[in-house]
Design an enzyme around this catalytic site. Structure first.
Site, PDB file in Angstrom:
ATOM      1  N   CYS A   4       1.006  -1.208   0.086  1.00 18.65           N
ATOM      2  CA  CYS A   4       0.001  -0.277   0.110  1.00 18.65           C
ATOM      3  C   CYS A   4       0.917   1.169  -0.113  1.00 18.65           C
ATOM      4  CB  CYS A   4      -0.835  -0.050   1.352  1.00 18.65           C
ATOM      5  SG  CYS A   4      -1.881   1.282   1.150  1.00 18.65           S
TER       6      CYS A   4
ATOM      7  N   CYS B  58       0.300   4.636   6.268  1.00 21.99           N
ATOM      8  CA  CYS B  58      -0.048   4.856   7.601  1.00 21.99           C
ATOM      9  C   CYS B  58       1.170   4.221   8.757  1.00 21.99           C
ATOM     10  CB  CYS B  58      -1.390   4.328   8.049  1.00 21.99           C
ATOM     11  SG  CYS B  58      -2.580   5.007   6.792  1.00 21.99           S
TER      12      CYS B  58
ATOM     13  N   CYS C 240       0.834   0.405  10.229  1.00 22.12           N
ATOM     14  CA  CYS C 240       0.315  -0.669   9.524  1.00 22.12           C
ATOM     15  C   CYS C 240       1.462  -1.322   8.900  1.00 22.12           C
ATOM     16  CB  CYS C 240      -0.505  -0.021   8.290  1.00 22.12           C
ATOM     17  SG  CYS C 240      -1.110  -1.218   7.344  1.00 22.12           S
TER      18      CYS C 240
HETATM   19  N1  SAH Z   1      -6.473   0.450   3.401  1.00 21.94           N
HETATM   20  C1  SAH Z   1      -7.664   0.291   3.986  1.00 21.94           C
HETATM   21  C2  SAH Z   1      -7.965  -1.094   4.257  1.00 21.94           C
HETATM   22  C3  SAH Z   1      -7.159  -1.942   4.992  1.00 21.94           C
HETATM   23  S1  SAH Z   1      -6.770  -1.821   6.481  1.00 21.94           S
HETATM   24  C4  SAH Z   1      -8.130   1.204   5.292  1.00 21.94           C
HETATM   25  O1  SAH Z   1      -6.956   1.757   5.657  1.00 21.94           O
HETATM   26  O2  SAH Z   1      -9.205   1.332   6.129  1.00 21.94           O
HETATM   27  C5  SAH Z   1      -7.762  -2.233   7.575  1.00 21.94           C
HETATM   28  C6  SAH Z   1      -7.988  -1.649   8.690  1.00 21.94           C
HETATM   29  O3  SAH Z   1      -6.806  -2.248   9.609  1.00 21.94           O
HETATM   30  C7  SAH Z   1      -7.614  -0.193   8.849  1.00 21.94           C
HETATM   31  O4  SAH Z   1      -8.620   0.612   9.775  1.00 21.94           O
HETATM   32  C8  SAH Z   1      -6.317  -0.149   9.413  1.00 21.94           C
HETATM   33  O5  SAH Z   1      -6.102   1.199   9.764  1.00 21.94           O
HETATM   34  C9  SAH Z   1      -6.237  -1.140  10.236  1.00 21.94           C
HETATM   35  N2  SAH Z   1      -4.837  -1.631  10.820  1.00 21.94           N
HETATM   36  C10 SAH Z   1      -3.502  -1.378  10.009  1.00 21.94           C
HETATM   37  N3  SAH Z   1      -2.572  -1.705  10.716  1.00 21.94           N
HETATM   38  C11 SAH Z   1      -3.213  -1.967  12.096  1.00 21.94           C
HETATM   39  C12 SAH Z   1      -2.637  -2.540  13.341  1.00 21.94           C
HETATM   40  N4  SAH Z   1      -1.348  -2.783  13.220  1.00 21.94           N
HETATM   41  N5  SAH Z   1      -3.136  -2.865  14.269  1.00 21.94           N
HETATM   42  C13 SAH Z   1      -4.895  -2.835  14.223  1.00 21.94           C
HETATM   43  N6  SAH Z   1      -5.331  -2.220  12.977  1.00 21.94           N
HETATM   44  C14 SAH Z   1      -4.414  -2.041  12.066  1.00 21.94           C
HETATM   45 FE1  SF4 Z   2      -2.660   1.450   3.471  1.00 26.98          FE
HETATM   46 FE2  SF4 Z   2      -2.566   0.359   5.983  1.00 26.98          FE
HETATM   47 FE3  SF4 Z   2      -2.999   2.840   5.913  1.00 26.98          FE
HETATM   48 FE4  SF4 Z   2      -4.781   0.712   4.941  1.00 26.98          FE
HETATM   49  S1  SF4 Z   2      -3.910   1.172   7.001  1.00 26.98           S
HETATM   50  S2  SF4 Z   2      -4.369   2.839   3.931  1.00 26.98           S
HETATM   51  S3  SF4 Z   2      -3.563  -0.647   4.174  1.00 26.98           S
HETATM   52  S4  SF4 Z   2      -1.212   1.884   4.896  1.00 26.98           S
END
Ligand code: SAH
Ligand code: SF4
Length: 368
Positions: A116, A120, A123
């Site tokens: 991605c 974030c 993530c």
């Molecule tokens: N890109 C999209 C969908 C994939 S991530 C999005 O960001 O919404 C799905 C969810 O998992 C999102 O809410 C994301 O912020 C959360 N997420 C990502 N990393 C995480 C982590 N380490 N622990 C808990 N939730 C996490």
């Molecule tokens: Fe991408 Fe992870 Fe952010 Fe979702 S939470 S937009 S998968 S970087």
């Protein structure tokens, strides 16, 4: 079946496109519906067994088309019934899909991209960087595979009753593959899922939220994670392009396009970062009297990240404060712990390349 670039993979074609495909072969449109049922409902992986199709047409199909599912690299089953698959995305890359069984439903969490680009801070997929968009057949193939290998529900319906785009990748950054995939998931000739049972989760690409509302108004989940722009810009960088006010405006217009619709706001609980009672109050004030539900997600740690999950008692107090202010809030149960199947852990083992990027990101978050 192996992907064969010289053939048209019928797995990823929604009905109108499949009808054009058959028209080009001099066939009637109803063939598209027949084929979709064979592929998505009857588990066909070739044309041989399609008894209601003439031998001549089956041979012709075999020359020009195939039904190619993504290749499974591994399957892990958790003691709580959660199943995680790793599918090959070519070039040594993989995507992940997780099935979460519950008494009343079977939810499949699917991926939309390899990696991605949105980066974030908390993530694991973001830490991997962006590799490529999945094709429509790779998106649909995750659902197709799960229904083929999992036992049907007690009702006799296929195992997958709900689909959430919460695996790897940002679905709205892969809009071109997403929309036909949604059409196939919804089609009565394929998975027949209602729009309510499909959730697209986004970190907030506002123009695409607006488009999705018009093109295919499925359930929407928004990864908010912070109640003010200053904090959100640090942990969800897309906020620098589309700040909270603009994002929420898009959410309310989205919800208004269908009656009785809520937008779910995901909020990952990061110790000492976004989990104070002031944050809870600010969050509830943003969403009060709106068609909004908050889903608190305990942060899932992964190798190389130095965020920590808030204490269970902090999460409880946070949730209570939000509820006191009149906003619906739930806390997500973490499933599949023993197989690393939780949100944000979907990058598998963290490679050195990822560690380097994480180092960069930590420095940026600290500096801003
Ligand atoms: N890109 C999209 C969908 C994939 S991530 C999005 O960001 O919404 C799905 C969810 O998992 C999102 O809410 C994301 O912020 C959360 N997420 C990502 N990393 C995480 C982590 N380490 N622990 C808990 N939730 C996490
Ligand atoms: Fe991408 Fe992870 Fe952010 Fe979702 S939470 S937009 S998968 S970087």
């Amino acid at each position: 079946m192996q992907a064969d670039a010289s053939k048209q993979n019928l797995l990823g074609l929604p009905q109108p496109v499949l009808e054009t495909f058959f028209a080009d072969l001099g066939e009637k449109p109803f063939r598209a519906r027949q084929l979709m049922q064979w592929i998505h409902q009857r588990g066909a992986d070739g044309f041989d067994g399609m008894t209601d199709i003439s031998k001549g047409l089956r041979e012709r199909l075999d020359e020009v088309a195939n039904i190619a599912l993504p290749q499974v690299v591994s399957e892990k089953r958790s003691s709580d019934g959660t199943v995680k698959w790793l599918f090959s995305a070519g070039g040594g890359q993989a995507i992940e899909t997780v099935f979460i069984p519950e008494p009343a439903r079977g939810t499949l969490c699917i991926s939309s991209q390899v990696g991605c680009a949105l980066n974030c801070a908390f993530c694991a997929t973001g830490a991997q960087g962006f590799n490529r968009n999945l094709t429509t057949d790779e998106i649909v193939g995750q659902v197709c595979h799960a229904n083929r290998v999992l036992p049907p529900r007690a009702s006799g319906d296929p195992a997958v009753s709900n689909v959430v785009f919460m695996g790897m990748g940002e679905p709205l950054a892969n809009y071109r593959s997403l929309i036909p995939a949604l059409e196939i998931l919804i089609s009565d000739y394929a998975y027949g899922l209602s729009r309510r049972r499909i959730t697209v989760s986004t970190s907030g690409i506002v123009p695409q939220i607006n488009r999705l509302g018009d093109d295919c108004n499925v359930s929407l989940a928004v990864s908010l994670h912070a109640p003010n722009d200053e904090l959100r810009c640090r942990i969800v960088p897309i906020n620098r392009m589309h700040p909270i006010a603009e994002l929420l405006q898009a959410c309310w217009s989205y919800a208004a396009k269908r009656a009785n619709r809520y937008v779910t706001f995901e909020y990952v609980m990061l110790k000492g970062v976004n989990d104070s009672l002031q944050h809870a109050t600010q969050l509830a004030n943003l969403l009060a009297n709106k068609p909004a539900k908050i889903n608190l997600i305990p942060f899932n740690p992964f190798a190389g990240s130095d965020f920590e999950c808030s204490a269970a008692s902090t999460i409880e107090q946070f949730q209570r404060r939000i509820r006191e202010l009149g906003v619906i809030a739930t806390t997500r149960k973490t499933r599949g712990d023993d197989i690393d199947a939780a949100c944000g852990q979907l990058a598998g083992k963290v490679s050195d390349r990822i560690r380097v990027r994480l180092g960069d990101r930590k420095r940026r978050v600290a500096a801003s």
